[in-house]
Write an enzyme that holds these catalytic residues in place. Structure first.
Site: not given
Length: 490
Positions: A241, A237
């Site tokens: 990002k 994640y």
């Protein structure tokens, strides 16, 4: 930085919102419609095959939520006509070029009308499939940027990231941009195109082998974690990002760009009412297990600062940042959290959980109240695994194994009878980077934004986002925990 009236700025503006079914997006949409009914248009991008499906998702997954009850009370029978005038659902997908908007007339209307683009689309699973996370969190950011450049009236692109793109850094973490290709651990070779090619080749190979969907999913999850760890990020994640931020910074040109980095987002503090939340979010995974008496021990540093911030404060910061940087060809980064101004220790959060559920026990399916006790918090992996080995009568020889290998052995030895330990190990592995986090997020830029809003807007109290006003014990016991029980665990 100068701010006029924030509410007036929103009048007659058109805003494109991606990720419209997400938690923050709902809070944002509700607030804009409530405080500025003269907003021109909210274009809401929803992942859907066509307009009919997008409209259904809008009504079922956004407007139909309890969050909009204040707006429903305000408008009554006129709400549907108000919504149809102000809100346009857009079927699309940010992992595609042109955001997957295939209707040319609709696409050109957006390019012609939109003043602000707000990118909230993301997959937030820590261990998401690498192809999915890369497509949404990284390449999706690039697609939003390219789409924004075609909006002729655009005043600003606001991209919501996460403070944890910093990885597991210690000390004061500044509001600094991420440099293209710069790994957190100093490793060389980080290249977004290379990562994209790696995923494509991996998927092609799996398809040629006629792998099952389960095998493909597991392989992609493992690949994501492997690539993240290779370059110094703890999970897929935050790695994807981070690469999304890199692309925006590298290719924004003269586009006004704001990157907002919230920390751990929790239920609403005040607006439109206290305690609204949706889905199991980070710390609530622990809460949901603890209240049912299934969490008697955990691996965490009791003195670790848990950086939490209510969702409505994040949205308020977003709105103020929009106004502050409209038409300014710059890149600004805002970290929105509480660790510097109003730190919350894990041991205090644990005490809040115990206090609440000791006084308000969970009622199980048999109608009996579940008694909770204070969990044992272990500050080292070795002692934690030793405790598990003794408590669950596992062979003590497992203590010879360290970290990842030991986790795998303990998990593998669990049978149906010991589902509790299996669930516990999964929680520990997933959240360990944040349960020993030693960083404090600087918010100098965010503090200046707060000051500017206070000094130049007569309605600044509508856009509160100062964490110093939060009494954490009162918030968790009287707002957040009841909110999770009501809206998530039901």
């Amino acid at each position: 930085m100068e701010l006029g009236s924030i509410v007036e700025f929103l009048e007659n503006k058109s805003i494109l919102v991606t990720g419209a079914t997400g938690f923050l997006a709902k809070i944002f949409v509700e607030k804009i419609l409530r405080i500025q009914p003269n907003v021109k248009k909210l274009f809401l991008l929803l992942r859907a095959a066509d307009t009919k499906s997008a409209t259904q998702r809008l009504h079922n997954e956004v407007l139909g939520k309890e969050l909009f009850r204040v707006l429903r009370d305000k408008w009554g029978s006129n709400l549907n006509s108000f919504i149809s005038e102000k809100v346009t659902p857009i079927p699309g997908d940010i992992s595609c070029e042109n955001l997957g908007v295939t209707n040319l007339n609709l696409r050109e209307e957006i390019w012609r009308e939109v003043d602000v683009v707000l990118n909230l689309a993301a997959t937030t699973k820590f261990d998401e499939r690498y192809d999915v996370a890369l497509g949404i969190n990284t390449l999706g950011a690039s697609h939003v940027l390219n789409f924004s450049k075609k909006c002729v009236k655009l005043k600003m692109l606001l991209h919501v990231s996460t403070a944890y793109v910093s990885g597991e850094r210690e000390g004061l973490i500044l509001e600094s941009p991420l440099k293209m290709g710069k790994a957190l651990n100093g490793a060389s070779g980080l290249d977004v195109d290379k990562e994209k090619k790696l995923v494509e080749e991996g998927l092609n190979e799996l398809n040629e082998l006629q792998a099952t969907e389960e095998t493909i999913s597991l392989t992609m999850k493992e690949l994501g974690m492997k690539r993240a760890l290779m370059y110094g990020w703890p999970n897929t994640y935050v790695f994807t990002k981070a690469m999304g931020e890199m692309l925006l910074g590298q290719f924004k040109e003269n586009l006004p760009l704001v990157i907002l980095r919230p920390t751990i987002i929790t239920s609403t503090y005040m607006e439109p009412f206290s305690g609204w939340i949706e889905g199991i979010r980070t710390i609530d995974s622990v809460l949901a297990t603890y209240c049912k008496g299934k969490l008697t021990c955990f691996l965490a540093d009791p003195e670790c600062i848990l950086d939490a911030i209510p969702g409505d404060m994040v949205v308020n910061c977003m709105i103020v940042a929009m106004v502050a940087h409209a038409n300014q060809p710059c890149e600004m980064i805002y970290q929105v959290g509480s660790s510097l101004k109003n730190p919350l220790k894990l041991v205090d959060l644990h005490d809040f959980f115990f206090k609440y559920f000791h006084e308000n026990p969970w009622i199980n399916k048999d109608g009996k109240a579940v008694k909770v006790r204070k969990s044992i918090l272990f500050s080292t992996t070795f002692v934690f695994h030793g405790y598990l080995a003794v408590r669950y009568m596992l062979p003590l020889k497992v203590l010879q194994f360290l970290n990842f290998l030991l986790c795998q052995i303990l998990r593998g030895m669990c049978n149906d009878h010991n589902r509790k330990i299996k669930m516990l190990m999964c929680l520990v592995e997933l959240y360990k980077p944040y349960l020993f986090f030693k960083g404090i997020f600087d918010d100098l830029n965010t503090d200046k934004l707060r000051l500017a809003a206070t000094e130049s807007s007569s309605k600044a109290d509508l856009f509160y986002f100062d964490p110093k006003c939060i009494d954490w014990e009162d918030y968790f016991i009287n707002i957040h925990i009841p909110g999770v029980l009501k809206y998530v665990l039901k």
